[in-house]
Design a protein around this motif. Structure first.
Motif: not given
Length: 210
Positions: A19-31, A34-36, A62-68, A70-76
Motif C-alpha cells: 500500500y506504500t507503493r500504491y500511495l507513492l505511485g498514485g501521488t505521482f500519477v495524480f501530479a 497535468v504536466k503532460i 512551466y514556460q520551458s514546455g518540453l522540460y515540464w 518530461f517531468l510529467g512523463v518521468a513521474q507517470l
C-alpha cells in the motif's frame, strides 16, 4: 540481513509495502498528468509576488514546455511501475531521484509544511529500497539473495488493484481540470479496501490448508 529476510515474511509488513507503493505511485500519477497536458501546476504569480517564490519557480518550469512535460512523463512512469507491484523495484529506483529533487526544492523555497510531506515520501522510498536490498546487493558487488516466495505480496490480486488505481487516477486527471481531491482519494481507498477483502477471501483457503 537475516533480520531483513525475517521481516519480508511478515504479512503485516508485506501489506504495508504494497500500500506504500500504491500511495507513492498514485501521488505521482495524480501530479504528472497535468504536466503532460501542458498545464500549470500552480496559479500564475501575481505582479507583487517576490521573485524568489514557489509560484515563480513553477512558472519558469512551466514556460520551458518540453522540460515540464518530461517531468510529467518521468513521474507517470515511476508511479506506474510502483503500482504494478511486479516492477516496483524499478519504479522505486526511478522514484528516488525525482522525489529527492522535489524534497530539495520544497526546503529551498517557502512551501510551508510541504517539505514534511515530501520528506516523508523520500523516507518511504528509501524504505522500499531497503525492503528489496536482497536484490539490490548486486550494486555493491554482492550476490543477489533468493528468498522463499512471499504468499502475500506476490499474489496477482495486487497487480490488478494497481492497474485499476492507475487507470482511474490517470483517467480522472486526464478528463477533468477541476478535480476533487477528496473524491479521488476516497475512490482510491475504496479500491484498495476491495483489493484487501478480495485477497483475504482468496488467501483464506490457503491458510486453512497449512
Amino acid at each position: 540481513m537475516r533480520q531483513l529476510l525475517a521481516w519480508k515474511q511478515h504479512i503485516g509488513l508485506q501489506l504495508a509495502v504494497i500500500y506504500t507503493r500504491y500511495l507513492l505511485g498514485g501521488t505521482f500519477v495524480f501530479a504528472s498528468v497535468v504536466k503532460i497536458k501542458g498545464q500549470r501546476f500552480t496559479m500564475v504569480p501575481g505582479a507583487g509576488s517576490p521573485f524568489h517564490s514557489p509560484q515563480h519557480f513553477f512558472e519558469t518550469m512551466y514556460q520551458s514546455g518540453l522540460y515540464w512535460q518530461f517531468l510529467g512523463v518521468a513521474q507517470l512512469v515511476a508511479g506506474l511501475l510502483l503500482m504494478t507491484q511486479r516492477y516496483a523495484l524499478l519504479g522505486a529506483l526511478l522514484f528516488l531521484p525525482v522525489i529527492a529533487n522535489i524534497y530539495v526544492i520544497t526546503i529551498s523555497y517557502a512551501f510551508g509544511y510541504t517539505h514534511v510531506i515530501t520528506g516523508a515520501m523520500l523516507l518511504a522510498t528509501l524504505g522500499l529500497l531497503v525492503w528489496d536490498w536482497n536484490r539490490l546487493r548486486v550494486v555493491v558487488n554482492q550476490p543477489v539473495l533468493s528468498l522463499p516466495a512471499a504468499a502475500v505480496s506476490e499474489h496477482s490480486v495486487w497487480e490488478v488493484v494497481g492497474l485499476v488505481l492507475f487507470l482511474y487516477t490517470a483517467g480522472y486527471r486526464a478528463l477533468t481540470d477541476h478535480y476533487n481531491i477528496l473524491l479521488w482519494f476516497g475512490v482510491c481507498v475504496g479500491v484498495g479496501a476491495l483489493g484487501l477483502v478480495t485477497f483475504w477471501v482468496l488467501h483464506r483457503p490457503l491458510k486453512n490448508t497449512t
